[in-house]
Design a protein around this motif. Sequence first.
Motif, PDB file in Angstrom:
ATOM      1  N   GLN A   3       0.822  -1.213   0.000  1.00 13.16           N
ATOM      2  CA  GLN A   3       0.000   0.000   0.000  1.00 13.16           C
ATOM      3  C   GLN A   3       0.855   1.261   0.000  1.00 13.16           C
ATOM      4  N   ALA A   4       1.940   1.254   0.771  1.00 13.99           N
ATOM      5  CA  ALA A   4       2.812   2.430   0.849  1.00 13.99           C
ATOM      6  C   ALA A   4       3.427   2.764  -0.506  1.00 13.99           C
ATOM      7  N   PHE A   5       3.746   1.734  -1.280  1.00 14.19           N
ATOM      8  CA  PHE A   5       4.322   1.944  -2.615  1.00 14.19           C
ATOM      9  C   PHE A   5       3.235   2.129  -3.680  1.00 14.19           C
ATOM     10  N   GLU A   6       1.962   2.020  -3.262  1.00 15.63           N
ATOM     11  CA  GLU A   6       0.794   2.184  -4.151  1.00 15.63           C
ATOM     12  C   GLU A   6       0.829   1.222  -5.331  1.00 15.63           C
ATOM     13  N   LEU A   7       1.069  -0.053  -5.026  1.00 16.60           N
ATOM     14  CA  LEU A   7       1.204  -1.069  -6.071  1.00 16.60           C
ATOM     15  C   LEU A   7      -0.005  -1.993  -6.090  1.00 16.60           C
ATOM     16  N   THR A   8      -0.245  -2.591  -7.251  1.00 11.03           N
ATOM     17  CA  THR A   8      -1.245  -3.649  -7.364  1.00 11.03           C
ATOM     18  C   THR A   8      -0.749  -4.675  -8.374  1.00 11.03           C
ATOM     19  N   ASN A   9      -1.518  -5.763  -8.533  1.00  9.52           N
ATOM     20  CA  ASN A   9      -1.093  -6.892  -9.371  1.00  9.52           C
ATOM     21  C   ASN A   9       0.312  -7.330  -8.960  1.00  9.52           C
ATOM     22  N   ILE A  10       0.455  -7.576  -7.666  1.00  9.13           N
ATOM     23  CA  ILE A  10       1.773  -7.891  -7.106  1.00  9.13           C
ATOM     24  C   ILE A  10       1.645  -8.882  -5.953  1.00  9.13           C
ATOM     25  N   LEU A  11       2.659  -9.743  -5.852  1.00  3.09           N
ATOM     26  CA  LEU A  11       2.826 -10.653  -4.725  1.00  3.09           C
ATOM     27  C   LEU A  11       4.155 -10.326  -4.063  1.00  3.09           C
ATOM     28  N   VAL A  12       4.147 -10.136  -2.745  1.00  2.00           N
ATOM     29  CA  VAL A  12       5.388  -9.961  -1.986  1.00  2.00           C
ATOM     30  C   VAL A  12       5.440 -11.066  -0.932  1.00  2.00           C
ATOM     31  N   ALA A  13       6.515 -11.838  -0.953  1.00  2.19           N
ATOM     32  CA  ALA A  13       6.684 -12.938   0.004  1.00  2.19           C
ATOM     33  C   ALA A  13       8.002 -12.763   0.748  1.00  2.19           C
ATOM     34  N   VAL A  14       8.004 -13.153   2.013  1.00  2.00           N
ATOM     35  CA  VAL A  14       9.221 -13.108   2.826  1.00  2.00           C
ATOM     36  C   VAL A  14       9.445 -14.489   3.436  1.00  2.00           C
ATOM     37  N   VAL A  15      10.608 -15.061   3.141  1.00  2.00           N
ATOM     38  CA  VAL A  15      10.987 -16.373   3.654  1.00  2.00           C
ATOM     39  C   VAL A  15      11.840 -16.160   4.908  1.00  2.00           C
ATOM     40  N   ARG A  16      11.480 -16.833   6.000  1.00  3.34           N
ATOM     41  CA  ARG A  16      12.249 -16.672   7.246  1.00  3.34           C
ATOM     42  C   ARG A  16      12.932 -17.967   7.657  1.00  3.34           C
ATOM     43  N   TYR A  17      14.225 -17.845   7.922  1.00  2.00           N
ATOM     44  CA  TYR A  17      14.985 -18.915   8.551  1.00  2.00           C
ATOM     45  C   TYR A  17      15.259 -18.490   9.990  1.00  2.00           C
ATOM     46  N   PHE A  18      14.705 -19.231  10.946  1.00  2.00           N
ATOM     47  CA  PHE A  18      14.809 -18.866  12.364  1.00  2.00           C
ATOM     48  C   PHE A  18      16.252 -19.014  12.852  1.00  2.00           C
ATOM     49  N   GLY A  19      16.733 -17.991  13.562  1.00  5.97           N
ATOM     50  CA  GLY A  19      18.128 -17.993  13.995  1.00  5.97           C
ATOM     51  C   GLY A  19      18.340 -18.382  15.441  1.00  5.97           C
ATOM     52  N   GLY A  20      17.288 -18.824  16.139  1.00  4.12           N
ATOM     53  CA  GLY A  20      17.447 -19.296  17.501  1.00  4.12           C
ATOM     54  C   GLY A  20      17.031 -18.308  18.570  1.00  4.12           C
ATOM     55  N   THR A  21      16.861 -17.043  18.193  1.00  2.00           N
ATOM     56  CA  THR A  21      16.441 -16.018  19.160  1.00  2.00           C
ATOM     57  C   THR A  21      15.068 -15.491  18.776  1.00  2.00           C
ATOM     58  N   LYS A  22      14.123 -15.550  19.700  1.00  2.00           N
ATOM     59  CA  LYS A  22      12.788 -15.028  19.414  1.00  2.00           C
ATOM     60  C   LYS A  22      12.834 -13.509  19.331  1.00  2.00           C
ATOM     61  N   LEU A  23      12.129 -12.957  18.349  1.00  2.00           N
ATOM     62  CA  LEU A  23      12.162 -11.509  18.122  1.00  2.00           C
ATOM     63  C   LEU A  23      11.004 -10.783  18.794  1.00  2.00           C
ATOM     64  N   GLY A  24      10.000 -11.516  19.227  1.00  2.00           N
ATOM     65  CA  GLY A  24       8.806 -10.871  19.761  1.00  2.00           C
ATOM     66  C   GLY A  24       7.953 -10.325  18.633  1.00  2.00           C
ATOM     67  N   VAL A  25       6.691 -10.043  18.925  1.00  2.00           N
ATOM     68  CA  VAL A  25       5.773  -9.575  17.880  1.00  2.00           C
ATOM     69  C   VAL A  25       6.276  -8.273  17.255  1.00  2.00           C
ATOM     70  N   GLY A  26       6.704  -7.335  18.091  1.00  2.00           N
ATOM     71  CA  GLY A  26       7.201  -6.056  17.569  1.00  2.00           C
ATOM     72  C   GLY A  26       8.412  -6.229  16.671  1.00  2.00           C
ATOM     73  N   GLY A  27       9.307  -7.120  17.074  1.00  3.28           N
ATOM     74  CA  GLY A  27      10.495  -7.396  16.262  1.00  3.28           C
ATOM     75  C   GLY A  27      10.141  -8.043  14.938  1.00  3.28           C
ATOM     76  N   LEU A  28       9.153  -8.941  14.972  1.00  2.63           N
ATOM     77  CA  LEU A  28       8.712  -9.600  13.728  1.00  2.63           C
ATOM     78  C   LEU A  28       8.067  -8.598  12.780  1.00  2.63           C
ATOM     79  N   VAL A  29       7.192  -7.765  13.314  1.00  2.00           N
ATOM     80  CA  VAL A  29       6.531  -6.748  12.483  1.00  2.00           C
ATOM     81  C   VAL A  29       7.589  -5.887  11.795  1.00  2.00           C
ATOM     82  N   SER A  30       8.570  -5.441  12.560  1.00  2.00           N
ATOM     83  CA  SER A  30       9.636  -4.597  12.006  1.00  2.00           C
ATOM     84  C   SER A  30      10.446  -5.337  10.947  1.00  2.00           C
ATOM     85  N   ALA A  31      10.784  -6.593  11.217  1.00  2.00           N
ATOM     86  CA  ALA A  31      11.609  -7.374  10.288  1.00  2.00           C
ATOM     87  C   ALA A  31      10.882  -7.650   8.974  1.00  2.00           C
ATOM     88  N   TYR A  32       9.613  -8.045   9.061  1.00  2.00           N
ATOM     89  CA  TYR A  32       8.857  -8.330   7.832  1.00  2.00           C
ATOM     90  C   TYR A  32       8.588  -7.043   7.048  1.00  2.00           C
TER      91      TYR A  32
END
Length: 202
Positions: A91-120
């Motif tokens: 939405q911020a980039f005002e795009l459509t007809n688009i798929l954005v995916a993020v693949v996560r490999y867990f590194g052993g430390t939990k980020l918390g909800v706030g950390g996850l939101v920021s990372a994604y």
Amino acid sequence: MEKNQDIYKTIKTATTGVLFKDRNSKFLGYAYPVQQETDIKQLLDTLRTEHSGANHVCYAWQLGVGETSYRVNDDGEPSHSAGTPIYGQIQAFELTNILVAVVRYFGGTKLGVGGLVSAYRTTAQMTLTESKVVRKKLMATLFLEFEYVSMNKVMRIVKKHSLRVVSQTMDMKCKICLSLPKSDFQKIKGKFEAIQEVLVKE
């Protein structure tokens, strides 16, 4: 979205493997131009196969102009911590007809909800920043069928409005498929319908 509802912004080509790290977790961003939901399913299936060892494949997509459809998916992450921030960047980039995916490999430390939101959110933002954004015009298709005697009248309208001929067949009758801006559709269709010998189909 653009004020002119005929114009929309999307990305030109796929952007893949944009890396963001946070406390040993690796986030890989992918963005794809898409036209329909079946494209999205195939792309996600391919990503999951390529990253079979990943912990999560989270995504968001949007299709359409004016009336849009979208979906967000957290893929096992806490609710609204992944898909929603990814969609926020679409939405911020005002795009459509688009798929954005993020693949996560867990590194052993939990980020918390706030950390996850920021990372994604950051991974999606980095991915879209690297993508080539293009403006496209919504087009419609018109089919004409007519006798040879009407060829000059038809082609005069085609040239005057710079219409693109997608295909043409010259057998017993002439058949032409035209591509034209959606906003001009009714006006140009009316011009062809005004020629009595021309059969016009959408």
